[in-house]
Write an enzyme that holds these catalytic residues in place. Structure first.
Site, mmCIF file in Angstrom:
data_model
loop_
_atom_site.group_PDB
_atom_site.id
_atom_site.type_symbol
_atom_site.label_atom_id
_atom_site.label_comp_id
_atom_site.label_asym_id
_atom_site.label_seq_id
_atom_site.Cartn_x
_atom_site.Cartn_y
_atom_site.Cartn_z
ATOM 1 N N ARG A 31 0.822 -1.224 0.000
ATOM 2 C CA ARG A 31 0.000 0.000 0.000
ATOM 3 C C ARG A 31 0.851 1.266 0.000
ATOM 4 O O ARG A 31 0.472 2.291 0.586
ATOM 5 C CB ARG A 31 -0.933 0.030 1.215
ATOM 6 C CG ARG A 31 -1.991 -1.063 1.224
ATOM 7 C CD ARG A 31 -3.041 -0.809 0.139
ATOM 8 N NE ARG A 31 -4.182 -1.702 0.293
ATOM 9 C CZ ARG A 31 -4.307 -2.887 -0.312
ATOM 10 N NH1 ARG A 31 -3.324 -3.304 -1.112
ATOM 11 N NH2 ARG A 31 -5.371 -3.625 -0.139
ATOM 12 N N SER A 77 -10.732 0.944 2.682
ATOM 13 C CA SER A 77 -10.086 0.525 3.930
ATOM 14 C C SER A 77 -9.364 1.705 4.564
ATOM 15 O O SER A 77 -8.611 2.412 3.897
ATOM 16 C CB SER A 77 -9.086 -0.604 3.655
ATOM 17 O OG SER A 77 -9.748 -1.750 3.176
ATOM 18 N N GLU A 90 -4.189 4.008 5.849
ATOM 19 C CA GLU A 90 -4.171 3.737 4.413
ATOM 20 C C GLU A 90 -4.812 4.901 3.659
ATOM 21 O O GLU A 90 -4.380 5.269 2.580
ATOM 22 C CB GLU A 90 -4.916 2.434 4.096
ATOM 23 C CG GLU A 90 -4.878 2.044 2.634
ATOM 24 C CD GLU A 90 -5.408 0.648 2.392
ATOM 25 O OE1 GLU A 90 -6.057 0.445 1.357
ATOM 26 O OE2 GLU A 90 -5.166 -0.246 3.227
#
Length: 305
Positions: A157, A206, A288
């Site tokens: 990520r 998320s 994130e």
């Protein structure tokens, strides 16, 4: 260019302040010329589809660049997909499938190809880095460059790209596949996602990275140890509320604008979740969702003392 352009309508969470200056280039030459002529002291922020973003309530200083129609081309050949950075991930997956190329992992990822490349987006155990061939980008100085895999600094990520670098085109490799089978696979993925995630709510996907260091695989043998949602659940924060923000009761790693949330509500609730998880597990959750811009100034109470 526009001054004080509201950004809330351009983000999935529908909150936050304006862009000091907003620019939507018509093509690559327009983008390069504008950046080359910009005061070097002016900050630059590339904005995608706003799907993985909290814009703080004070807005973003400097120049916000949002790529449009001049950057949404798609070309497919044997084993390759050349995709404009403004192309939505889901659209890229569908068009690739129709061309007999398997980029199905992109189908359920919110956002655009440029953003997917910048954050190494992934789903069901596949990541953009697994398919990355090269990218075209424009530097803060207006120079067009080509990025190879080793230039990206891919991690879970995350990439090591400068925040003001504007990705304009991405080339991906893809395995061949039967179009009908690929379409069926994506429908199955969509059904699985809709059954477990609050896709009809205002979210940014998320909220925190999985401390395990990988995304869910979607397989029956998937392990949930060190998954962010499980840690949040165990810390008692599923459904937690702050102002108009809520941790989704359906999936506790999704921040939701439940109605009238400010960016401060959303970020504040996220920070509270991080504290609770740290207190309960001794594990630090990493955001994130990207948080950018300035908070509104806090004015002290006026008293007559």
């Amino acid at each position: 260019m526009e001054s004080n352009r509201p950004l809330a309508p351009l983000t999935w969470l529908r909150c936050g302040g304006p862009a000091e200056t907003f620019f939507q280039p018509k093509d690559l030459d327009d983008l390069c010329a504008t950046l080359a002529g910009l005061d070097p002291a002016t900050p630059v922020f590339p904005l995608g589809l706003g799907s993985n973003l909290i814009v703080r309530d004070g807005g973003i200083r400097g120049l916000v660049i949002r790529l449009g129609r001049g950057f949404n081309g798609m070309e497919f050949s044997e084993g390759r997909a050349v995709l404009g950075a403004a192309v939505p991930d889901a659209q890229a997956a569908k068009r690739a499938a129709a061309a007999g190329l398997d980029l199905t992992f992109l189908r359920t990822i919110p956002g655009s190809i440029g953003g997917a490349a910048r954050m190494n987006a992934g789903c069901y155990g596949a990541y953009l880095a697994d398919h990355f061939v090269e990218a075209q980008a424009v530097t803060r100085q207006g120079e067009v460059i080509t990025l190879a895999p080793q230039d990206m600094g891919f991690a879970y990520r995350h990439t090591e790209l400068p925040p003001d670098l504007v990705i304009t085109r991405v080339t991906l490799s893809a395995e061949p596949g039967d179009p009908e089978a690929l379409m069926a696979k994506m429908e199955e993925q969509l059904a699985k996602r809709d059954a477990s995630q609050p896709t009809k709510d205002r979210t940014a996907g998320s909220t925190f990275r999985n401390p395990a260091g990988f995304s869910s695989t979607g397989r029956a043998d998937d392990t949930h140890e060190l998954k962010a949602w499980k840690l949040i659940d165990e810390a008692g924060m599923r459904g937690a509320v702050l102002g108009g923000a809520q941790m989704s009761p359906m999936h506790s790693n999704f921040l939701v604008n439940a109605g009238g949330a400010t960016a401060a509500d959303l970020e504040g609730l996220g920070e509270l979740v991080r504290k609770k998880v740290w207190d309960f597990h001794g594990i630090e959750l990493v955001w994130e969702v990207q948080r950018v811009g300035d908070p509104l100034p806090v004015h002290p109470e006026v008293t007559n003392d």
